[in-house]
Scaffold this motif. Structure first.
Motif, PDB file in Angstrom:
ATOM      1  N   ARG B  26       0.863  -1.182   0.000  1.00 62.51           N
ATOM      2  CA  ARG B  26       0.000   0.000   0.000  1.00 62.51           C
ATOM      3  C   ARG B  26       0.891   1.220   0.000  1.00 62.51           C
ATOM      4  N   ALA B  27       0.826   1.988  -1.094  1.00 69.86           N
ATOM      5  CA  ALA B  27       1.711   3.143  -1.225  1.00 69.86           C
ATOM      6  C   ALA B  27       1.067   4.405  -0.672  1.00 69.86           C
ATOM      7  N   LEU B  28      -0.224   4.578  -0.894  1.00 69.47           N
ATOM      8  CA  LEU B  28      -0.897   5.801  -0.447  1.00 69.47           C
ATOM      9  C   LEU B  28      -2.201   5.440   0.268  1.00 69.47           C
ATOM     10  N   CYS B  49       7.771   6.650   0.534  1.00 63.51           N
ATOM     11  CA  CYS B  49       6.473   6.876   1.158  1.00 63.51           C
ATOM     12  C   CYS B  49       5.367   7.058   0.128  1.00 63.51           C
ATOM     13  N   GLY B  50       5.710   7.146  -1.143  1.00 61.03           N
ATOM     14  CA  GLY B  50       4.660   7.242  -2.157  1.00 61.03           C
ATOM     15  C   GLY B  50       4.588   8.582  -2.862  1.00 61.03           C
ATOM     16  N   LYS B  51       5.651   9.395  -2.765  1.00 59.86           N
ATOM     17  CA  LYS B  51       5.631  10.715  -3.395  1.00 59.86           C
ATOM     18  C   LYS B  51       5.553  10.600  -4.911  1.00 59.86           C
ATOM     19  N   ILE B 211       4.158  23.623   2.340  1.00 63.22           N
ATOM     20  CA  ILE B 211       4.880  22.367   2.255  1.00 63.22           C
ATOM     21  C   ILE B 211       4.037  21.274   2.893  1.00 63.22           C
ATOM     22  N   GLY B 212       3.808  20.209   2.145  1.00 66.15           N
ATOM     23  CA  GLY B 212       3.084  19.069   2.692  1.00 66.15           C
ATOM     24  C   GLY B 212       4.073  18.022   3.155  1.00 66.15           C
ATOM     25  N   VAL B 213       3.924  17.604   4.425  1.00 61.79           N
ATOM     26  CA  VAL B 213       4.828  16.586   4.952  1.00 61.79           C
ATOM     27  C   VAL B 213       4.093  15.251   4.933  1.00 61.79           C
ATOM     28  N   MET B 214       4.701  14.252   4.298  1.00 62.18           N
ATOM     29  CA  MET B 214       4.032  12.952   4.207  1.00 62.18           C
ATOM     30  C   MET B 214       4.563  11.995   5.247  1.00 62.18           C
ATOM     31  N   SER B 215       3.696  11.068   5.649  1.00 60.80           N
ATOM     32  CA  SER B 215       4.073  10.039   6.613  1.00 60.80           C
ATOM     33  C   SER B 215       4.848   8.954   5.890  1.00 60.80           C
TER      34      SER B 215
END
Ligand code: ATP
Ligand code: MG
Lengths: 245, 264, 248
Positions: B26-28, B49-51, B211-215
Motif C-alpha cells: 500500500r503506497a498511499l 512513502c509514495g511521493k 509544504i506538505g509533509v508525508m508520513s
C-alpha cells in the motif's frame, strides 16, 4: 591531425596483412599460396570471364533476397518479442537455441525441404540472418527507458507518433547494429549454402576451384568476399557512429 | 493570481500488487489536499512513502485505486490531461535529438505553424540559459543542463500545472540552488501552479508557499506548513529567522517518520 | 514467467506431435523428414556404434583444443591491445568487422598450407573462436575501475603481477562470457569444416549419412549433437552465474 593518424594506422594494418601474406607465400611456395600480386592479377582476369559474372549475379540475387527477408522478418519478430512480454518469454528461447546451434548441420534439412537450387541457399541465408536480428531488436525495445515512455505519455503523443517518434529513433542505433549483423550473416549463409549444394554462385565456384586445386581462383574469390563483407560492415559501422555523435 | 482551486485530491489511495507473488504494497492512503491555482506547493516525506506514486496519479500516468483527483474541475483518471507538464527525477532528455529538437518535441504534430514553434522554443531556451547549446546533443551537456532541457521541454507547452519529481536530485548543491531560483522565476512569470517533490528541507522551505509533509508508507499528509513568503522572494529568505523556524518544524515532523520508514 | 513456461512446453509438444503426425500419416517422404521417435531411436543406435562414438569424441576433443588455444590467444591478445591504445585504435575497425568475414572460406587454403587432418580444422576454429575472447577481454578491461590499478601500484605489484593478479581476475566474468561465446564459434567452425571437407568427425558423419540417403541416421546424429551443444551451453551458464555472483 588525430584523424589523419587513425587513417595512417589503419593503412599500416592493411600493409602489415599484405606483407604477412607475401611472407607466408614465400615460405610455403607461390603455387600453394599465391602472393597478393598474383591474386590481384587473377582477380582481374576473373572479372573478365562471363561465367564468373553469372556466378556473381546469382550470389548477389540470393543474397539480397535473404538479406531483405532476414531483416524484415527479424524486425517483425523482434518487435513482437520485445513489445509483448508473454510472447517474448514464450518464444524467444527458441530463437536463442537456433542461434547457438551450428547451422551447417541443419543444411541437409533445408535441402530436403527446399530441394536443390536457389530457394535452399536463400533459406540458408535467412536461417543465419533472421534470429540475431530478432533477438537484437527485442532487446533494444526492452531497453527503451521507462522515463522516456512516461515522457511520451505526458506529452500526449498518439500511438503512431509514439512508435515513429519515440520507439524507432530510440532503438535506431540498435537496428543499424542488427542490420550490420544481418548483412554479414546473410552473406555467410548464402555462400555456405552455395558451397554445399548449389550449381551456381560464388560459393559453388569456390568449391569447384577447391576440387581442381585452383589456388589463385580460391584466393581471388576469398579476397572479393572479404573486401565486400569487410567494406560493407565498416561502412555501416561508420554510419552508425556518425549517428551517435 | 487566481485563488481558485487548481488541484483537488479527495481520499486518494493506491495499492501496488507485488509481482509474481501474493500480497501487495500500500503506497498511499486517504490523501486529501487542495492546491490553489498559482500556488507553489512542495512535498517532502521519507523515502519510499509514495511521493512519486502521488505525482504519477496527479499527472494521469496512473489511475488511483481509491478516491478522486480533479484538475481545474475535471477528473484525472489515468490519462494525461492537457495543461500539465511533468519533469522526472531521471534524466529524460532524448539522446538522439539535439537540444532544440528535444525542446520542440511536444509541440510537433499539434498543428502549430513553424514560426510559432520556433518562437516558443527560442524563448524557452533563452529562459533556461541554453541558447548557445541549441545544436548540441544532450550527451555534450552537464547533468544540470540536461535537466534544464527537460524543464524547457515542458515549458514550451505552457502548462497550467507543473509537476516536478525531485528534478534536482542528481545535481550538486550550488547548481541546485541556482536551479531553485530559476524555478521560482518560472513560477512567477508563468503564473502556473507548481507541485515540487523534494528531499531537501531547505529547498522546500525556501521555494514553496506551502509544504506538505508525508508520513512513512502508506503515505498521507500529516502536516502542511505555510511559509508566507512574498511572491517576489529571493535568497535573502535564507537569512530570515523565520526560515529556520520553518525548517526545524519540518524536521521535527519528518524525523519520527523517517525513523519509522527505516524500521527503527 | 510460469505462463510462458507452459506456452513453451505446449509449443514444443505441438511441434513434436505435428511432426510425428505428418510423418506417420505419410504426408512427407521418410527420406525427407522422420518423426522425433525415429530420431531418438537413431540417436540411441548411433550411441552404441563405436565408430560414431569415435567421431563424436574427435569432434568434442577438437572443439576443446580449439577453445583452449583461443582462450589463451584471446586473453593475451586482448591484454596486449588494451595496453597499447594506438594499436587498439588501428585494429578497432578490423575487430568490429571480424565476424562479418566468412572466415571458413579460408579453410581450403589452410588445408593446402597445413595438410589434411585435424590441424587445419583447429586453425579454422581458433581463427573463429579467438576474437570473441579478445573482444570480451577488452570490454572487461575497459570496465575495470581506476582504483584497482591504484591498488596494484600501492601494493607495488609489477606489470606482469598487475595483469595476472588484478586485471585478469577482475574481468574474469567478462572473459568467461567470451569463452562461452567462443565455444559456440568453435562448434560452428569445427563442424562446418568437418562437414565440408574432412573425412572424420561428427560433421563428416552427418554429411555422409545425408549423401548415402540414411535420413533417419542423419537426424539421429543431429539430435545427439544438438543435445550435446545444449548441455554444454547450460553447463557453462551455470559456471558463469557462479563466477559473476562470486566476483560481485
Ligand atoms: N510499479 C510499482 N510496483 C510495485 N510497487 C511499487 C511500484 N512503484 C512504487 N512501488 C512501491 O510503492 C512505494 C512508494 O513508491 P514511490 O516511488 O512512490 O516512493 P517515493 O516516495 O517516491 O520514494 P523516493 O523518495 O525514494 O523516490 C514503495 O514502497 C514502492 O516499493
Ligand atoms: Mg520517488
Amino acid at each position: 591531425m588525430k584523424r589523419a593518424q587513425t587513417w595512417l594506422d589503419g593503412a599500416a594494418v592493411i600493409v602489415a596483412i599484405l606483407l604477412a601474406w607475401q611472407f607466408l607465400s614465400l615460405i610455403v611456395g607461390a603455387h600453394v599460396l599465391p602472393p597478393p600480386r598474383a591474386t590481384a592479377g587473377r582477380l582481374v582476369t576473373l572479372v573478365g570471364e562471363p561465367r564468373f559474372l553469372a556466378d556473381l549475379a546469382s550470389t548477389a540475387e540470393a543474397y539480397v533476397i535473404a538479406l531483405a527477408i532476414g531483416m524484415a522478418g527479424g524486425l517483425v519478430l523482434g518487435v513482437a518479442f520485445g513489445g509483448w512480454r508473454l510472447i517474448g518469454d514464450s518464444f524467444e528461447p527458441f530463437m536463442h537455441l537456433l542461434v547457438a546451434t551450428p547451422k551447417v548441420t541443419l543444411y541437409p534439412v533445408i535441402l530436403l525441404l527446399f530441394g536443390l537450387g536457389d530457394s535452399a541457399k536463400i533459406a540458408f541465408g535467412v536461417l543465419h540472418a533472421l534470429p540475431p536480428v530478432a533477438i537484437m531488436t527485442a532487446n533494444a525495445i526492452r531497453t527503451v527507458r521507462p522515463v522516456h515512455r512516461k515522457t511520451a505519455l505526458t506529452l500526449r503523443l498518439s500511438p503512431t507518433a509514439y512508435a515513429t517518434r519515440l520507439l524507432v529513433p530510440a532503438v535506431l542505433p540498435d537496428i543499424l547494429g542488427a542490420f550490420r549483423v544481418c548483412f554479414a550473416q546473410a552473406l555467410l549463409g548464402v555462400l555456405v549454402g552455395e558451397m554445399f549444394a548449389s550449381t551456381r554462385g560464388l560459393g559453388h565456384l569456390l568449391m569447384a576451384s577447391i576440387g581442381v586445386d585452383d589456388n589463385p581462383t580460391i584466393l581471388a574469390i576469398v579476397a572479393i568476399v572479404f573486401v565486400f563483407a569487410g567494406g560493407g560492415s565498416a561502412a555501416l559501422l561508420a554510419a552508425a557512429s556518425r549517428r551517435k555523435s | 493570481m487566481a485563488a481558485s482551486a487548481s488541484v483537488v485530491l479527495d481520499g486518494v489511495g493506491h495499492v501496488f500488487p507485488v509481482a509474481g507473488g501474493r500480497g501487495a504494497v500500500r503506497a498511499l492512503e486517504q490523501v486529501s489536499l487542495t492546491i490553489a491555482g498559482g500556488e507553489f506547493f512542495a512535498i517532502i516525506g521519507p523515502s519510499g512513502c509514495g511521493k512519486s506514486t502521488l505525482l504519477d496519479i496527479l499527472a494521469g500516468l496512473l489511475a488511483p485505486g481509491e478516491g478522486r483527483v480533479t484538475f481545474d474541475g475535471a477528473e484525472i483518471r489515468g490519462t494525461v490531461p492537457d495543461g500539465i507538464g511533468v519533469v522526472f527525477q531521471d534524466d529524460a532528455s532524448f539522446p538522439w535529438l539535439s537540444v532544440w529538437d528535444n525542446v520542440a518535441f511536444g509541440l510537433r504534430g499539434r498543428g502549430l505553424d513553424k514560426s510559432e514553434i520556433a518562437g516558443r522554443v527560442g524563448a524557452a531556451l533563452d529562459f533556461m540559459g541554453l541558447k548557445e547549446f541549441a545544436r548540441h546533443r544532450p550527451a555534450q551537456l552537464s547533468g544540470g543542463m540536461r535537466q534544464r532541457v527537460c524543464i524547457a521541454r515542458t515549458l514550451v507547452l505552457r502548462p497550467r500545472l507543473f509537476l516536478l519529481d525531485e528534478p534536482f536530485a542528481a545535481l550538486d548543491q550550488q547548481t541546485r540552488l541556482l536551479m531553485g531560483y530559476e524555478l521560482l522565476r518560472l513560477w512567477r512569470e508563468t503564473g502556473a501552479t507548481v507541485v515540487l517533490v523534494t528531499h531537501s528541507l531547505d529547498e522546500a522551505a525556501m521555494l514553496a508557499d506551502r509544504i506538505g509533509v508525508m508520513s512513512s508508507r502508506p503515505g498521507r499528509f500529516i502536516e502542511t506548513v505555510a511559509t508566507e513568503w512574498p511572491r517576489e522572494r529571493s535568497s535573502q529568505i535564507l537569512t530570515d529567522p523565520r526560515f529556520g523556524d520553518v525548517t526545524s518544524r519540518l524536521w521535527e515532523k519528518l524525523r519520527a517518520e523517517s525513523l519509522r520508514a527505516m524500521g527503527r | 514467467m510460469i505462463r510462458a513456461r507452459w506456452i513453451q512446453l505446449g509449443t514444443a509438444v505441438v511441434a513434436v506431435g505435428a511432426l510425428e503426425l505428418i510423418c506417420r500419416l505419410g504426408w512427407v517422404r521418410p527420406t525427407t523428414l522422420v518423426p522425433l521417435s525415429a530420431m531418438v531411436q537413431a540417436a540411441i543406435a548411433a550411441a552404441q556404434d563405436p565408430d560414431t562414438l569415435a567421431d563424436f569424441g574427435l569432434t568434442l576433443s577438437t572443439v576443446a583444443i580449439v577453445v583452449a588455444i583461443a582462450a589463451v590467444l584471446g586473453v593475451v591478445g586482448g591484454v596486449a591491445l588494451h595496453a597499447v591504445p594506438r594499436w587498439r585504435r588501428a585494429a578497432e575497425p578490423f575487430i568490429a568487422t571480424y565476424y562479418a568475414l566468412p572466415l571458413f572460406a579460408l579453410y581450403p587454403l589452410l588445408v593446402v598450407v597445413l595438410g589434411v587432418g585435424t590441424t587445419p580444422i583447429i586453425a579454422t576454429g581458433v581463427l573463429y573462436a579467438m576474437m570473441s575472447v579478445a573482444m570480451a577481454t577488452l570490454a572487461g578491461l575497459d570496465r575495470i575501475p581506476a582504483v584497482y590499478r591504484k591498488a596494484a601500484r600501492v601494493n607495488r605489484l609489477g606489470r606482469v603481477a598487475t595483469v595476472t593478479r588484478i586485471l585478469v581476475p577482475a574481468c574474469a566474468p567478462d572473459i568467461a562470457g567470451g569463452i562461452a561465446l567462443s565455444v559456440s564459434y568453435a562448434f560452428v567452425a569445427v563442424i562446418a569444416s568437418e562437414f565440408l571437407l574432412a573425412s572424420h568427425g561428427i560433421g563428416h558423419a552427418i554429411a555422409d549419412a545425408y549423401e548415402t540417403f540414411q535420413t533417419q541416421r542423419m537426424y539421429g546424429l543431429m539430435l545427439g549433437l544438438g543435445v550435446c551443444v545444449v548441455a554444454i551451453n547450460l553447463g557453462m551458464a551455470r559456471v558463469r552465474a557462479h563466477l559473476t555472483t562470486g566476483a560481485a
